[in-house]
Design a protein around this motif. Structure first.
Motif, PDB file in Angstrom:
ATOM      1  N   LYS A 247       0.830  -1.216   0.000  1.00 38.61           N
ATOM      2  CA  LYS A 247       0.000   0.000   0.000  1.00 38.61           C
ATOM      3  C   LYS A 247       0.863   1.264   0.000  1.00 38.61           C
ATOM      4  N   GLU A 248       2.075   1.196   0.584  1.00 34.87           N
ATOM      5  CA  GLU A 248       2.975   2.350   0.554  1.00 34.87           C
ATOM      6  C   GLU A 248       3.563   2.557  -0.845  1.00 34.87           C
ATOM      7  N   ILE A 249       3.870   1.461  -1.523  1.00 34.01           N
ATOM      8  CA  ILE A 249       4.361   1.566  -2.899  1.00 34.01           C
ATOM      9  C   ILE A 249       3.261   2.167  -3.778  1.00 34.01           C
ATOM     10  N   TYR A 250       2.039   1.689  -3.583  1.00 35.92           N
ATOM     11  CA  TYR A 250       0.915   2.233  -4.348  1.00 35.92           C
ATOM     12  C   TYR A 250       0.754   3.730  -4.074  1.00 35.92           C
ATOM     13  N   ALA A 251       0.838   4.119  -2.800  1.00 33.80           N
ATOM     14  CA  ALA A 251       0.687   5.535  -2.440  1.00 33.80           C
ATOM     15  C   ALA A 251       1.781   6.381  -3.088  1.00 33.80           C
ATOM     16  N   THR A 252       3.004   5.852  -3.162  1.00 33.19           N
ATOM     17  CA  THR A 252       4.101   6.584  -3.808  1.00 33.19           C
ATOM     18  C   THR A 252       3.819   6.765  -5.290  1.00 33.19           C
ATOM     19  N   LEU A 253       3.351   5.704  -5.946  1.00 31.43           N
ATOM     20  CA  LEU A 253       3.009   5.810  -7.365  1.00 31.43           C
ATOM     21  C   LEU A 253       1.822   6.746  -7.577  1.00 31.43           C
ATOM     22  N   LYS A 254       0.871   6.653  -6.680  1.00 30.97           N
ATOM     23  CA  LYS A 254      -0.345   7.468  -6.807  1.00 30.97           C
ATOM     24  C   LYS A 254      -0.021   8.960  -6.713  1.00 30.97           C
ATOM     25  N   SER A 255       0.729   9.345  -5.690  1.00 31.78           N
ATOM     26  CA  SER A 255       0.985  10.764  -5.428  1.00 31.78           C
ATOM     27  C   SER A 255       2.264  11.272  -6.066  1.00 31.78           C
ATOM     28  N   GLY A 256       3.188  10.365  -6.401  1.00 27.73           N
ATOM     29  CA  GLY A 256       4.465  10.784  -6.972  1.00 27.73           C
ATOM     30  C   GLY A 256       5.385  11.360  -5.909  1.00 27.73           C
ATOM     31  N   VAL A 257       6.582  11.723  -6.332  1.00 26.93           N
ATOM     32  CA  VAL A 257       7.561  12.380  -5.473  1.00 26.93           C
ATOM     33  C   VAL A 257       8.070  13.561  -6.282  1.00 26.93           C
ATOM     34  N   LEU A 258       7.326  14.641  -6.225  1.00 28.32           N
ATOM     35  CA  LEU A 258       7.612  15.788  -7.083  1.00 28.32           C
ATOM     36  C   LEU A 258       8.985  16.387  -6.805  1.00 28.32           C
ATOM     37  N   ALA A 259       9.444  16.326  -5.543  1.00 32.69           N
ATOM     38  CA  ALA A 259      10.756  16.877  -5.207  1.00 32.69           C
ATOM     39  C   ALA A 259      11.876  16.129  -5.939  1.00 32.69           C
ATOM     40  N   LYS A 260      11.659  14.855  -6.268  1.00 29.44           N
ATOM     41  CA  LYS A 260      12.659  14.052  -6.971  1.00 29.44           C
ATOM     42  C   LYS A 260      12.355  13.928  -8.463  1.00 29.44           C
ATOM     43  N   GLY A 261      11.296  14.560  -8.921  1.00 31.40           N
ATOM     44  CA  GLY A 261      10.965  14.532 -10.342  1.00 31.40           C
ATOM     45  C   GLY A 261      10.048  13.400 -10.770  1.00 31.40           C
TER      46      GLY A 261
END
Length: 195
Positions: A145-159
């Protein structure tokens, strides 16, 4: 005394075989060509089919076809109700070839630029942008679920953009399933500090 007398042969018709069985005497003549061609065609087809199926393995076995059909059915059931908070559902998806192949296609089209085709990213090539997705060290959490959340929201600070608005929930879940297929359920997860 023979109860079935042999009829005299017709001199103008086809020859008869000399034996009689159950009161029937057979003609002694060649089978028609259409019948022989059907027989020889069936024999040739069976040899080619046997070779393709058993020796060359060009055609899938019955077991493989059943497994593929069952995977399709299981994938359709899982896709009908994706609960992104259910870690076990993601692990089940990671064991389903329908989900992992679809996720692999998405990863190959969108993610290889940063994470490489091997998913090793910086672990394989220090010049790569994305982190290694095959090890047990995760920056933003390594549960499904954490991997999904990362994909869902992205990490804009890292591009990394938010992928769920682009892909939709099902394709994003397929990517998670593909990533998890490179891991084992219950393996130790460590959280790294982003550099």
């Amino acid at each position: 005394m023979n109860s079935h007398p042999t009829p005299p042969p017709d001199q103008n018709g086809p020859a008869l075989r000399p034996h009689i069985y159950d009161g029937i005497q057979e003609f002694d003549q060649r089978l028609p060509n259409w019948w022989l061609n059907t027989l020889y065609g069936a024999i040739a087809f069976s040899i080619v089919f046997w070779f393709a199926h058993m020796i060359a393995k060009i055609l899938p076995t019955d077991g493989a076809r059943v497994d593929a059909a069952m995977a399709q059915i299981a994938a359709a059931k899982m896709a009908s109700s994706i609960d992104v908070t259910n870690d076990q559902l993601f692990w089940d998806m990671s064991a389903n070839p329908v989900f992992t192949e679809a996720g692999k296609a998405t990863v190959n089209s969108l993610c290889v630029a940063c994470h490489l085709a091997s998913l090793k990213g910086k672990g394989e090539n220090p010049g790569a942008v994305g982190p290694d997705l095959t090890d047990t060290a995760w920056i933003h959490g390594g549960t499904p679920k954490e991997i999904y959340a990362t994909l869902k929201s992205g990490v804009l600070a890292k591009g990394m953009p938010a992928w769920e608005p682009v892909l939709g929930q099902k394709k994003t879940a397929e990517v998670v399933a593909y990533l998890l297929s490179h891991h084992k359920q219950g393996e130790p997860i460590t959280v790294e500090i982003a550099k």
